[in-house]
Design an enzyme around this catalytic site. Sequence first.
Site, PDB file in Angstrom:
ATOM      1  N   SER A  60       5.374   1.930 -18.933  1.00  0.00           N
ATOM      2  CA  SER A  60       5.283   1.105 -17.717  1.00  0.00           C
ATOM      3  C   SER A  60       3.829   0.713 -17.505  1.00  0.00           C
ATOM      4  O   SER A  60       2.927   1.326 -18.077  1.00  0.00           O
ATOM      5  CB  SER A  60       5.739   1.913 -16.503  1.00  0.00           C
ATOM      6  OG  SER A  60       4.743   2.879 -16.174  1.00  0.00           O
ATOM      7  N   ASP A  61       3.597  -0.300 -16.665  1.00  0.00           N
ATOM      8  CA  ASP A  61       2.234  -0.516 -16.207  1.00  0.00           C
ATOM      9  C   ASP A  61       1.908   0.607 -15.215  1.00  0.00           C
ATOM     10  O   ASP A  61       2.777   1.346 -14.759  1.00  0.00           O
ATOM     11  CB  ASP A  61       2.065  -1.901 -15.589  1.00  0.00           C
ATOM     12  CG  ASP A  61       0.588  -2.326 -15.588  1.00  0.00           C
ATOM     13  OD1 ASP A  61      -0.281  -1.449 -15.783  1.00  0.00           O
ATOM     14  OD2 ASP A  61       0.287  -3.514 -15.376  1.00  0.00           O
ATOM     15  N   TRP A  62       0.632   0.716 -14.895  1.00  0.00           N
ATOM     16  CA  TRP A  62       0.103   1.914 -14.250  1.00  0.00           C
ATOM     17  C   TRP A  62       0.509   2.124 -12.792  1.00  0.00           C
ATOM     18  O   TRP A  62       0.374   1.228 -11.971  1.00  0.00           O
ATOM     19  CB  TRP A  62      -1.421   1.853 -14.334  1.00  0.00           C
ATOM     20  CG  TRP A  62      -2.014   2.697 -15.433  1.00  0.00           C
ATOM     21  CD1 TRP A  62      -3.041   3.574 -15.318  1.00  0.00           C
ATOM     22  CD2 TRP A  62      -1.631   2.744 -16.814  1.00  0.00           C
ATOM     23  NE1 TRP A  62      -3.287   4.172 -16.543  1.00  0.00           N
ATOM     24  CE2 TRP A  62      -2.444   3.684 -17.472  1.00  0.00           C
ATOM     25  CE3 TRP A  62      -0.643   2.111 -17.578  1.00  0.00           C
ATOM     26  CZ2 TRP A  62      -2.328   3.989 -18.825  1.00  0.00           C
ATOM     27  CZ3 TRP A  62      -0.527   2.411 -18.923  1.00  0.00           C
ATOM     28  CH2 TRP A  62      -1.369   3.338 -19.523  1.00  0.00           C
TER      29      TRP A  62
END
Length: 736
Positions: A249-251
């Site tokens: 996932s993105d952060w």
Amino acid sequence: MPSAYEQALTKVASGTSPEVAAAELVAQMTLDEKVHCLDGGVPFWIGIGDITSGGYHSRPFRGARVERLGIPGFHFSDGPRGVVVGEATAFPVSMARGATFDPELEVRVGDAIGKELRAIGADLYGGICVNLLRHPAWGRAQETYGEDPHHVGEMGAGLTRGAQRHVMATLKHFALNSMENARFGIDVSIDERSLHEVYLPHFKRIIDEGIACVMTAYNSVNGEWCGENTELISDILRGEWGFTGFVISDWIFGLRDGVKSLQAGLDVEMPYRMIRNAPIVSALSEGLISEELVGSAVTRTLTTMLKFNVGKLPVSDRSIVMCEEHLALSQEVAEKSMVLLKNQSVAGANVLPLNLAAGSTIGVFGRLAGVRNIGDGGSSDVMAPNVVTPLQGITDHFANCKVVHDADATIDTQVALAKQSDIAIVIVGYTKEEEGEFIGDSEDTAPMLSLIPRQDDQELAREYEKYMHENHHYAPDELRIKSRNGTFSIGGDRESLRLMEVDVQLIRSISQVQPRTIVVIIAGSAVVMSEWINEVPAVLMGWYSGSNGGRALANVLSGSVNPSGRLPFVIPHDESHLPFFDRNAKAITYDYWHGQWKLDRDGNTAMFPFGFGHSYTSFEYSDVSVESGEVVKVQCSVRNTGTRNGASVVQVFAGCNESVIERPLRRLVAFKRIEVAAGETVRVECEFALSKIATRDTTSHGWFVEGGTWTCEVGQFSGDPQALSALLQVPEIIQL
Ligand code: BGC
């Protein structure tokens, strides 16, 4: 005794498939260990404390580590313009590198970054950002390569090829992430043709290159958050394209429904144990999801780690970081990236290259002349010390001239200085405060705060403290701790596509008294220049140009280097020629039309078209030929008709005459940068697969090539009136 992971590596080295070895490893894991690998495994509170106090630039993010079995986990460090942990070489931003139109150079950049990553213990590079530049106001435009799917794909594939000689690489942000301020909340609606023909081809190109990892985007697409989007992750990425690596996932705010994200095919929530752990644990205990589902996610992560030999990758010596070779490469890239947009003659001679007698006075003006300004202050920020500013580069290069500069002086004083000078160089544009990643307070993430665990698991926290202690890379505090929230600068999408009023005023005042005024623009994407460009004879796009950017600039201005950069996007006369953009939008529809394609469709001429850029020499193209086939071969001769050696970028565009389908007038299908010595002629061959001109069939969800007569234009930029044309016959529809 070798650990289970080491044994798996040995098996892979002696021919066992990484999938089989990973499955055997997963079979030895407890359910807890498997669940632990579904996120970064770092407790949220200790992690967030670390990231906001400079930890971001001190150590890689770790994930999927299981000590009992010797699984070392992966270690992520961001990009794309270099290593963000510790001090490192800053390369020019990706958009500048896009302007080189040189994928082989990008391989060398990837190779250098890969080596530097191995000096700080990273084995996963987060720098292959290829979201399409739909609109130049996008704050993170500089992190991608441009507006054209073919060009962006080739450049990103080059970076991947180079980096993956040393580490695994991450392709991001999948997909349609090309607005910044609204990224956590915006829904992008898109139809199937625009998705597959415009916004995804470059992602597919890099999957075909063999990239290890894909990072999903924050935004949602057609109503589903990207981190939980079955159509994007399972159907397209893994199903249609056959991706076998792992998906992260993105952060921090990259997903909202933990169970759904797992079911959609997302393998690791990054970077902490945050949103998905609790719901997954309870869904497992209630029998709502199976242990196999968890196991397949972990298997994909471990398969990729084993395939790339993670844990046994050679470690680079610290001396590789910012070594002479890397700094020289950074400078070479900067030199090849600068785009000469305008170069008129004043009193019978072109203003550039500078032709100054010893003792001449060079006036250097502008807020940005003497400052360290290498791009975004968010996740792509590189802690490069000793950046050569434009002022420094010019002063060093023209040591036999007098350089005058006083950024704090009143405009009247600056005008007086310009009047006394033999030439004026005005350095204007943006900094990380006006464009870049936006880490502001967001109402869009507020509802997610309730999904964060209230406290940390103490054992994991202790483990992470140990990791922090053992992994601390030095970066100077004044670079590491910056404005606002302690780590990142404000950035965000640009408010305007024009230069700031103060810059325009400076250009105008100086050019009134100094006919030889050269404007150098520092920016990450297009700047609309119509209100002042007629008042100056020369304009150079200088970009955020890395550690040695000032030196590169001086070499281009002086003619030691002949400029060869070409615009990786169109610059319009007016903002209204671009697609709709509202940085606070909650929902937006992306259609087929942006950039040069949109200008062509609407009948608007560009101020500077896609692919445009002058040289200090000139080129003539002749003798075009096209050979059809599954791979089309296009040849032409390029003659350097001037007196200087130089490089030309041969660009091949295809368009379908009398198409019955709505499509761009011309679409880039191949390009090649070639060096041609003065007076010489070089025969160039470019090729492209027929799939480059294919159309998505929205009924069968397959692809076909429209039958009929196509035109291949071979020119120096899009719409080049001197372009050569050759016909390509496609007798009937071809199903691919
Ligand atoms: C950015 C990503 C980046 C990640 C880790 C996020 O905020 O969107 O591009 O890779 O942080 O630094």
